[in-house]
Scaffold this motif. Sequence first.
Motif, PDB file in Angstrom:
ATOM      1  N   GLU A  50     -15.039  -5.707  76.141  1.00 49.14           N
ATOM      2  CA  GLU A  50     -14.967  -7.157  76.053  1.00 49.14           C
ATOM      3  C   GLU A  50     -16.145  -7.806  76.784  1.00 49.14           C
ATOM      4  OE1 GLU A  50     -13.632 -10.652  74.615  1.00 49.14           O
ATOM      5  OE2 GLU A  50     -12.879  -8.651  74.144  1.00 49.14           O
ATOM      6  N   VAL A  51     -16.510  -7.248  77.934  1.00 47.51           N
ATOM      7  CA  VAL A  51     -17.652  -7.780  78.673  1.00 47.51           C
ATOM      8  C   VAL A  51     -18.935  -7.616  77.869  1.00 47.51           C
ATOM      9  CG1 VAL A  51     -19.087  -7.440  80.723  1.00 47.51           C
ATOM     10  CG2 VAL A  51     -16.595  -7.465  80.935  1.00 47.51           C
ATOM     11  N   LEU A  52     -19.108  -6.443  77.236  1.00 47.03           N
ATOM     12  CA  LEU A  52     -20.300  -6.210  76.431  1.00 47.03           C
ATOM     13  C   LEU A  52     -20.378  -7.183  75.262  1.00 47.03           C
ATOM     14  CD1 LEU A  52     -20.431  -2.300  76.277  1.00 47.03           C
ATOM     15  CD2 LEU A  52     -22.072  -3.821  77.378  1.00 47.03           C
ATOM     16  N   TYR A  53     -19.220  -7.415  74.633  1.00 49.71           N
ATOM     17  CA  TYR A  53     -19.219  -8.358  73.509  1.00 49.71           C
ATOM     18  C   TYR A  53     -19.595  -9.763  73.975  1.00 49.71           C
ATOM     19  CZ  TYR A  53     -17.308 -11.788  70.302  1.00 49.71           C
ATOM     20  OH  TYR A  53     -17.149 -12.880  69.497  1.00 49.71           O
ATOM     21  N   ARG A  54     -19.028 -10.196  75.080  1.00 46.59           N
ATOM     22  CA  ARG A  54     -19.325 -11.544  75.579  1.00 46.59           C
ATOM     23  C   ARG A  54     -20.788 -11.673  75.985  1.00 46.59           C
ATOM     24  NH1 ARG A  54     -15.262 -14.529  73.531  1.00 46.59           N
ATOM     25  NH2 ARG A  54     -13.292 -13.416  73.812  1.00 46.59           N
ATOM     26  N   LEU A  55     -21.367 -10.591  76.520  1.00 50.20           N
ATOM     27  CA  LEU A  55     -22.771 -10.647  76.933  1.00 50.20           C
ATOM     28  C   LEU A  55     -23.717 -10.610  75.730  1.00 50.20           C
ATOM     29  CD1 LEU A  55     -22.783  -8.264  80.046  1.00 50.20           C
ATOM     30  CD2 LEU A  55     -22.957 -10.768  80.035  1.00 50.20           C
ATOM     31  N   CYS A  56     -23.385  -9.763  74.745  1.00 52.72           N
ATOM     32  CA  CYS A  56     -24.275  -9.585  73.595  1.00 52.72           C
ATOM     33  C   CYS A  56     -23.914 -10.471  72.408  1.00 52.72           C
ATOM     34  CB  CYS A  56     -24.261  -8.126  73.140  1.00 52.72           C
ATOM     35  SG  CYS A  56     -24.718  -6.951  74.421  1.00 52.72           S
ATOM     36  N   ASP A  57     -22.707 -11.029  72.432  1.00 53.14           N
ATOM     37  CA  ASP A  57     -22.215 -11.844  71.329  1.00 53.14           C
ATOM     38  C   ASP A  57     -22.299 -11.085  70.010  1.00 53.14           C
ATOM     39  OD1 ASP A  57     -21.024 -14.080  70.250  1.00 53.14           O
ATOM     40  OD2 ASP A  57     -22.928 -15.060  69.789  1.00 53.14           O
ATOM     41  N   ASP A  58     -21.942  -9.790  70.064  1.00 50.09           N
ATOM     42  CA  ASP A  58     -22.024  -8.947  68.883  1.00 50.09           C
ATOM     43  C   ASP A  58     -20.926  -7.888  68.987  1.00 50.09           C
ATOM     44  OD1 ASP A  58     -22.611  -7.302  66.748  1.00 50.09           O
ATOM     45  OD2 ASP A  58     -24.778  -7.323  67.095  1.00 50.09           O
ATOM     46  N   ARG A  59     -20.025  -7.851  68.022  1.00 48.39           N
ATOM     47  CA  ARG A  59     -18.927  -6.885  68.046  1.00 48.39           C
ATOM     48  C   ARG A  59     -19.409  -5.449  67.888  1.00 48.39           C
ATOM     49  NH1 ARG A  59     -14.495  -8.638  70.541  1.00 48.39           N
ATOM     50  NH2 ARG A  59     -13.722 -10.618  69.716  1.00 48.39           N
ATOM     51  N   ARG A  60     -20.647  -5.260  67.455  1.00 49.14           N
ATOM     52  CA  ARG A  60     -21.137  -3.899  67.281  1.00 49.14           C
ATOM     53  C   ARG A  60     -21.533  -3.251  68.593  1.00 49.14           C
ATOM     54  NH1 ARG A  60     -25.686  -5.133  62.913  1.00 49.14           N
ATOM     55  NH2 ARG A  60     -25.951  -6.821  64.410  1.00 49.14           N
ATOM     56  N   ALA A  61     -21.776  -4.037  69.634  1.00 46.36           N
ATOM     57  CA  ALA A  61     -22.211  -3.477  70.911  1.00 46.36           C
ATOM     58  C   ALA A  61     -21.200  -2.482  71.484  1.00 46.36           C
ATOM     59  CB  ALA A  61     -22.492  -4.603  71.908  1.00 46.36           C
ATOM     60  N   PRO A  62     -19.897  -2.811  71.562  1.00 44.76           N
ATOM     61  CA  PRO A  62     -18.949  -1.810  72.065  1.00 44.76           C
ATOM     62  C   PRO A  62     -18.883  -0.555  71.204  1.00 44.76           C
ATOM     63  CG  PRO A  62     -17.969  -4.009  72.081  1.00 44.76           C
ATOM     64  CD  PRO A  62     -19.254  -4.100  71.315  1.00 44.76           C
ATOM     65  N   LEU A  63     -19.070  -0.712  69.869  1.00 46.58           N
ATOM     66  CA  LEU A  63     -19.033   0.453  68.998  1.00 46.58           C
ATOM     67  C   LEU A  63     -20.205   1.388  69.276  1.00 46.58           C
ATOM     68  CD1 LEU A  63     -18.035  -1.230  65.619  1.00 46.58           C
ATOM     69  CD2 LEU A  63     -16.561  -0.003  67.229  1.00 46.58           C
ATOM     70  N   LEU A  64     -21.372   0.821  69.540  1.00 48.13           N
ATOM     71  CA  LEU A  64     -22.532   1.653  69.862  1.00 48.13           C
ATOM     72  C   LEU A  64     -22.323   2.396  71.165  1.00 48.13           C
ATOM     73  CD1 LEU A  64     -25.424  -0.783  68.841  1.00 48.13           C
ATOM     74  CD2 LEU A  64     -24.630   1.248  67.609  1.00 48.13           C
ATOM     75  N   ILE A  65     -21.761   1.722  72.155  1.00 44.33           N
ATOM     76  CA  ILE A  65     -21.471   2.384  73.430  1.00 44.33           C
ATOM     77  C   ILE A  65     -20.443   3.487  73.231  1.00 44.33           C
ATOM     78  CG2 ILE A  65     -20.564   2.059  75.760  1.00 44.33           C
ATOM     79  CD1 ILE A  65     -23.346   0.932  75.345  1.00 44.33           C
TER      80      ILE A  65
END
Length: 288
Positions: A50-65
């Motif tokens: 959730e933090v990654l999404y809020r920082l990047c404003d992209d739902r794909r960021a958590p998937l990449l991690i």
Amino acid sequence: AQPLLQLSFEGWQRAVHAHQSWPALWRRETMRSIGRSTTLAALLSGMLSEVLYRLCDDRRAPLLISALVALVAAGLTVSTADAPLVKNEPLCGGDAESGLGRFFEFPRDTSGGRSVRGAVVTAGAAIVDASAAIALVAWAPTISKADPDAPFGFVFSLTMASAVAGTQVFGAVAASSKRFEHLAAACCATGGLAFAFLATQPAGLGAALAPFLAFQLALGAAKPCLAALRGKHVAPDQRDVAARAQAACATIASVVGALLYAGHAPLVFAACALACALASSPLMRLTA
């Protein structure tokens, strides 16, 4: 892939214990350590995503991690998974999943009804597993429909916390009455009520989230509870067969439910509610 990974890991864990000739009770400690570690990882991953999404404003960021973590885990497994083959007894299925039942003292059922009781426990466990798979598929679309901007990572962490609370309920019962039949019946009834409420298509984030939290609470208590009941009511030489039958039935039901969910969500929820309700009464009658 997830059930195959889980069974493979359990078999690997048992092979290491057998090769090292560690006491049987050490498996319980290993399972507890694994449970604590995976729970902590699940809680942290939800919050981090959730933090990654809020920082990047992209739902794909958590998937990449997540993909990166999976690759690291695969590398560690390949480099360290050198447990020897143990040929004396099966490494997966009933024994791995029913190991919890070995750590409680039960009066054994020497009457002719043990096979029926074992079938009731196996069917109940299959229903719980299938319902859990449907909940896994349904929670994100349901929450998204209630609130498209919901904090999904935090919601995931909340569901994991509810499951942990459920395991604490099981621990309290195990330390006192050990009436696992009653607890299993109550868990199935709770799951049935949760799915029945979801079948009404509740509006609002709170109304949509509450039944999933209730189901996760019941699931956290039901999994170890049904494992203990398998150790009590299923004959040792039938546990592998029972576990395979449970896995097959749960897989078929969950696949069918997942395929139907997109166009018939209320119907799928109602079917899960009915199945959980039907499982509750026979589990309660096991004490008769």
